[in-house]
Write a protein that holds these residues in place. Structure first.
Motif, PDB file in Angstrom:
ATOM      1  N   ASN A 264       0.839  -1.187   0.000  1.00 24.20           N
ATOM      2  CA  ASN A 264       0.000   0.000   0.000  1.00 24.20           C
ATOM      3  C   ASN A 264       0.887   1.255   0.000  1.00 24.20           C
ATOM      4  N   ALA A 265       1.043   1.860   1.181  1.00 22.84           N
ATOM      5  CA  ALA A 265       1.904   3.031   1.310  1.00 22.84           C
ATOM      6  C   ALA A 265       2.745   2.844   2.564  1.00 22.84           C
ATOM      7  N   PRO A 266       3.898   3.502   2.674  1.00 23.23           N
ATOM      8  CA  PRO A 266       4.746   3.286   3.845  1.00 23.23           C
ATOM      9  C   PRO A 266       4.042   3.674   5.141  1.00 23.23           C
ATOM     10  N   GLY A 267       4.395   3.009   6.223  1.00 22.90           N
ATOM     11  CA  GLY A 267       3.869   3.390   7.545  1.00 22.90           C
ATOM     12  C   GLY A 267       3.208   2.258   8.286  1.00 22.90           C
ATOM     13  N   GLY A 268       2.574   1.336   7.547  1.00 22.10           N
ATOM     14  CA  GLY A 268       1.920   0.193   8.188  1.00 22.10           C
ATOM     15  C   GLY A 268       0.851   0.634   9.171  1.00 22.10           C
ATOM     16  N   GLN A 269       0.614  -0.224  10.168  1.00 22.42           N
ATOM     17  CA  GLN A 269      -0.407   0.113  11.171  1.00 22.42           C
ATOM     18  C   GLN A 269      -0.043   1.392  11.915  1.00 22.42           C
ATOM     19  N   ALA A 270       1.260   1.576  12.162  1.00 25.23           N
ATOM     20  CA  ALA A 270       1.682   2.757  12.918  1.00 25.23           C
ATOM     21  C   ALA A 270       1.246   4.026  12.190  1.00 25.23           C
ATOM     22  N   GLY A 271       1.258   3.977  10.840  1.00 27.64           N
ATOM     23  CA  GLY A 271       0.858   5.142  10.058  1.00 27.64           C
ATOM     24  C   GLY A 271      -0.597   5.512  10.268  1.00 27.64           C
ATOM     25  N   SER A 272      -1.381   4.586  10.842  1.00 21.96           N
ATOM     26  CA  SER A 272      -2.796   4.899  11.076  1.00 21.96           C
ATOM     27  C   SER A 272      -3.043   5.327  12.513  1.00 21.96           C
ATOM     28  N   SER A 273      -1.969   5.509  13.277  1.00 22.29           N
ATOM     29  CA  SER A 273      -2.136   5.915  14.676  1.00 22.29           C
ATOM     30  C   SER A 273      -2.071   7.436  14.791  1.00 22.29           C
ATOM     31  N   SER A 274      -3.046   8.013  15.505  1.00 19.41           N
ATOM     32  CA  SER A 274      -3.076   9.467  15.627  1.00 19.41           C
ATOM     33  C   SER A 274      -1.931   9.981  16.488  1.00 19.41           C
ATOM     34  N   ARG A 275      -1.580   9.253  17.549  1.00 18.38           N
ATOM     35  CA  ARG A 275      -0.508   9.713  18.443  1.00 18.38           C
ATOM     36  C   ARG A 275       0.097   8.531  19.177  1.00 18.38           C
ATOM     37  N   ILE A 276       1.378   8.309  18.964  1.00 15.27           N
ATOM     38  CA  ILE A 276       2.086   7.249  19.686  1.00 15.27           C
ATOM     39  C   ILE A 276       2.816   7.914  20.852  1.00 15.27           C
ATOM     40  N   GLU A 277       2.463   7.530  22.049  1.00 11.98           N
ATOM     41  CA  GLU A 277       3.011   8.240  23.208  1.00 11.98           C
ATOM     42  C   GLU A 277       4.044   7.422  23.960  1.00 11.98           C
ATOM     43  N   ASN A 278       4.183   6.117  23.605  1.00 10.41           N
ATOM     44  CA  ASN A 278       5.103   5.290  24.383  1.00 10.41           C
ATOM     45  C   ASN A 278       6.339   4.899  23.594  1.00 10.41           C
ATOM     46  N   TYR A 279       6.637   5.586  22.495  1.00 13.43           N
ATOM     47  CA  TYR A 279       7.847   5.276  21.745  1.00 13.43           C
ATOM     48  C   TYR A 279       8.987   6.116  22.300  1.00 13.43           C
ATOM     49  N   LEU A 280      10.089   5.440  22.591  1.00 16.11           N
ATOM     50  CA  LEU A 280      11.207   6.083  23.282  1.00 16.11           C
ATOM     51  C   LEU A 280      11.670   7.359  22.573  1.00 16.11           C
ATOM     52  N   GLY A 281      11.834   8.418  23.364  1.00 14.60           N
ATOM     53  CA  GLY A 281      12.410   9.639  22.799  1.00 14.60           C
ATOM     54  C   GLY A 281      11.390  10.671  22.363  1.00 14.60           C
ATOM     55  N   PHE A 282      10.101  10.361  22.510  1.00 14.34           N
ATOM     56  CA  PHE A 282       9.072  11.334  22.110  1.00 14.34           C
ATOM     57  C   PHE A 282       8.104  11.551  23.275  1.00 14.34           C
ATOM     58  N   PRO A 283       8.576  12.296  24.313  1.00 18.15           N
ATOM     59  CA  PRO A 283       7.779  12.416  25.533  1.00 18.15           C
ATOM     60  C   PRO A 283       6.402  13.028  25.299  1.00 18.15           C
ATOM     61  N   THR A 284       6.260  13.871  24.280  1.00 17.65           N
ATOM     62  CA  THR A 284       4.930  14.455  24.049  1.00 17.65           C
ATOM     63  C   THR A 284       4.162  13.686  22.979  1.00 17.65           C
ATOM     64  N   GLY A 285       4.732  12.568  22.533  1.00 14.25           N
ATOM     65  CA  GLY A 285       4.053  11.754  21.524  1.00 14.25           C
ATOM     66  C   GLY A 285       4.382  12.215  20.112  1.00 14.25           C
ATOM     67  N   ILE A 286       4.121  11.348  19.167  1.00  9.74           N
ATOM     68  CA  ILE A 286       4.349  11.688  17.760  1.00  9.74           C
ATOM     69  C   ILE A 286       3.295  10.948  16.937  1.00  9.74           C
ATOM     70  N   SER A 287       2.802  11.577  15.896  1.00 11.37           N
ATOM     71  CA  SER A 287       1.809  10.863  15.080  1.00 11.37           C
ATOM     72  C   SER A 287       2.530   9.758  14.314  1.00 11.37           C
ATOM     73  N   GLY A 288       1.806   8.657  14.072  1.00 10.51           N
ATOM     74  CA  GLY A 288       2.405   7.528  13.378  1.00 10.51           C
ATOM     75  C   GLY A 288       2.899   7.931  11.993  1.00 10.51           C
ATOM     76  N   LEU A 289       2.141   8.842  11.361  1.00 13.27           N
ATOM     77  CA  LEU A 289       2.498   9.275  10.009  1.00 13.27           C
ATOM     78  C   LEU A 289       3.831  10.029  10.015  1.00 13.27           C
ATOM     79  N   GLU A 290       4.007  10.868  11.041  1.00  9.45           N
ATOM     80  CA  GLU A 290       5.241  11.654  11.117  1.00  9.45           C
ATOM     81  C   GLU A 290       6.437  10.737  11.387  1.00  9.45           C
ATOM     82  N   LEU A 291       6.240   9.806  12.336  1.00 10.49           N
ATOM     83  CA  LEU A 291       7.340   8.896  12.702  1.00 10.49           C
ATOM     84  C   LEU A 291       7.762   8.062  11.491  1.00 10.49           C
ATOM     85  N   THR A 292       6.788   7.457  10.831  1.00  9.62           N
ATOM     86  CA  THR A 292       7.145   6.562   9.728  1.00  9.62           C
ATOM     87  C   THR A 292       7.545   7.366   8.482  1.00  9.62           C
ATOM     88  N   GLY A 293       7.022   8.585   8.347  1.00 10.58           N
ATOM     89  CA  GLY A 293       7.446   9.446   7.232  1.00 10.58           C
ATOM     90  C   GLY A 293       8.931   9.780   7.352  1.00 10.58           C
TER      91      GLY A 293
END
Ligand SMILES: Cc1cc2nc3c(=O)[nH]c(=O)nc-3n(C[C@H](O)[C@H](O)[C@H](O)COP(=O)(O)OP(=O)(O)OC[C@H]3O[C@@H](n4cnc5c(N)ncnc54)[C@H](O)[C@@H]3O)c2cc1C
Length: 558
Positions: A264-293
């Motif tokens: 499909n397009a890069p990002g997988g399931q994470a790309g459909s997450s509005s905000r990932i808050e438990n990924y190391l190094g992003f204390p305020t969270g990051i959208s899945g699209l931004e992280l995988t982008g």
């Protein structure tokens, strides 16, 4: 100075988007390319060009323009010390703008390969150029400066799919909403387009695509033009979610010839997450699209090639190099393989479900879906973390969120921080022992019927948006019996493989399979598709990175 208006950048952002190189930086770049005199009016690059060059202005001025309907809009003017280009210089996709000399002078010109060598070997310039390229692409997206117009409707599932596909691929587009634009129908009539043809994509100068598949959109925009499918690769990675992208970053940065194929397009399931808050190094969270982008750009920076809208349909594992059939009749070959095809949301067996997918039934909760249900009632089905995240995110934009779970609460299945947020949120209601039993509507979902399994009572309400977040099934159907799976279809690896598995699948070597290796030597499985994997972004990224070190061992001994 650059012309700011078209890209509407503030001063801080402008400095980073269009930095001025120091004389020392210019000399370093010059050593990788050639100097060239320019004359006023010279076109250095045109819209749609596939062979992209990079230019640094030594003297004079060049301007980036967007030609449309006989007119030209100046996107930016570059002066001495500034440079051309945006992310398509890294990805090898076609040019979105025209680059023309405005004042005669001199430029330094690098071919794309020379630029890639520069960003891979010079950390300082790599950071400066990558940041500018990504910010420029972001500004192009915000300004709708693409070569695509999508004409669609919120009542049509294909429209959401096409918009999501372009967004996830970081491709700028303009959107015309048939439901709100009075002139749009006239536009469609001009092209003799029926309502069944929606969405319509006007792609490039004159291609009109009617309700195109993602593969057709990718083809029209030349997403895969730069990929050589004939080479036997060191490593093919199937799936560009967090696990596949991590493997691509490590593999390519460590000198392997890497090809990623993504259905499909890069990002997988994470790309459909509005905000990932438990990924190391992003204390305020990051959208899945931004992280995988970012991961996507990083993999391409190191030279990994990524085929988009190209699903693996079959693995041929009888002989090496392994070959993978890709939709559309092509085939890629590789000495090692990493399977990172992840998992997909389970679809409850409900009549009409597929009819309303994208038109009231969603499997992701990103700003794109949220836009469709502002101020309305929504239902989130599921009791896991993804359901919790979706509910919290949607509650900021909708009138009320109801969470339906079959069990007697959330605490067994959801992280504590999400349970607390939901309990504290008056806009979220949790209905336990509840499941949907009916979906009704015409072109869009309009009503939902549900049952309380303790009392048997059935209720119906006007709800037009349901988010299905009900657990996942692995994407392993394409593996054609090549590797051992567990009883739920997830891929078994390393020490999880029994002696019987190795015999049954004909393991040919004296050594035991490496960590993350399947029953085929040199074929690894990482991330959510792997049996006993912890279903998290961090573990997917970790496994994708670790697998590359085993790939090196396999390649050294084969
Ligand atoms: C809404 C949501 C929110 C989440 N929030 C969090 C969170 O906050 N924190 C956290 O740690 N985790 C979270 N997760 C879980 C996390 O996203 C996954 O664990 C992670 O994405 C798994 O990565 P992966 O690369 O293994 O697989 P996936 O992300 O599933 O990616 C697999 C990729 O492979 C592609 N693919 C599938 N089949 C084929 C094929 N045949 N050929 C080519 N390509 C194929 C797919 O299109 C997809 O892009 C969330 C998940 C969802 C859905």
């Amino acid at each position: 100075m650059p012309t700011l208006n078209p890209l509407a950048l503030d001063a801080w952002r402008n400095e980073r988007t269009f930095p001025v190189l120091t004389p020392a930086q210019i000399e370093t770049i010059a050593a990788h390319g050639r100097r060239r005199k320019t004359a006023r009016g010279d076109v250095l690059l045109d819209v749609g060009d596939r062979i992209l060059h990079f230019f640094v202005v030594v003297s004079g001025e060049i301007e980036a323009l967007r030609p449309a309907a006989g007119n030209e809009t100046t996107i930016v003017v570059l002066t001495a010390g500034q440079f051309s280009g945006e992310t398509n210089l890294i990805t090898g996709r076609r040019s979105l703008s025209r680059l023309r000399v405005r004042e005669a002078g001199e430029v330094i010109e690098l071919e794309r390969e020379q630029l890639l060598t520069l960003v891979q070997t010079n950390a300082e310039l790599s950071e400066l150029l990558m940041r500018a390229f990504i910010l420029r692409r972001t500004a192009l997206i915000a300004g709708g400066y693409g070569d695509v117009v999508v004409i669609g409707s919120a009542h049509c599932s294909g429209t959401l799919r096409a918009k999501e596909f372009l967004t996830r691929n970081g491709h700028p587009f303009q959107y015309i909403d048939l439901d709100h634009d009075a002139d749009a129908q006239e536009l469609l009539d001009r092209f003799h387009i029926q309502s069944a043809d929606v969405p319509v994509l006007i792609c490039g100068a004159d291609n009109v695509l009617r309700n195109p598949t993602n593969a057709q959109i990718a083809k029209c925009l030349g997403f895969n033009d730069a990929v050589d499918q004939s080479a036997v690769r060191d490593l093919v990675i199937v799936g560009a979610g967090p696990a596949g992208l991590a493997a691509a970053v490590y593999g390519a940065s460590e000198g392997l010839d890497v090809l990623v194929i993504e259905a499909n397009a890069p990002g997988g399931q994470a790309g459909s997450s509005s905000r990932i808050e438990n990924y190391l190094g992003f204390p305020t969270g990051i959208s899945g699209l931004e992280l995988t982008g970012r991961a996507y750009a990083q993999a391409e920076k190191f030279g990994a090639q990524i085929m988009i809208a190209a699903g693996a349909t079959k693995l041929a594992c009888e002989r090496q190099p392994y070959s993978v059939d890709v939709g559309g009749g092509s085939r890629v070959q590789s000495r090692a393989l990493i399977i990172a095809t992840g998992a997909e949301y389970r679809k409850p067996s409900l009549d009409n479900l597929s009819r309303f997918e994208g038109a009231g039934i969603y499997y992701a909760a990103t700003p794109m879906e949220a836009q469709l249900c502002v101020g309305e009632d929504v239902i989130v089905v599921g009791g896991g973390n993804s359901a919790g995240q979706a509910a919290v995110f949607l509650s900021e934009r909708t009138k009320r969120v109801q969470i339906f779970v079959r069990g007697n609460g959330l605490s067994d299945t959801m992280s504590r921080y999400l349970v607390l947020r939901i309990e504290d949120n008056p806009a979220i209601v949790v209905r336990t022992h509840t499941e949907i039993v009916g979906l009704e509507g015409e072109s869009h979902l309009a009503r939902v019927r549900w049952r309380d399994n303790r009392t048997g009572q059935v209720e119906t309400a006007d709800v037009a948006h349901v988010f299905m977040m009900t657990g996942a099934v692995p994407n392993t159907a394409w593996l054609s019996g090549c590797v051992a799976l567990d009883d739920k279809g997830f891929i078994k690896t390393g020490s999880d493989l029994s002696a019987d598995d190795l015999v049954a699948f004909g393991w040919p070597l004296k050594r035991q399979p490496y960590l993350l290796e399947t029953t085929q030597p040199g074929v690894f499985a990482v991330g959510d598709v792997r049996a006993r994997n912890v279903k998290r972004v961090a573990s997917a990224v970790g496994e994708g990175s670790i697998a590359v070190s085993m790939v090196h061992q396999v390649l050294q001994t084969s």
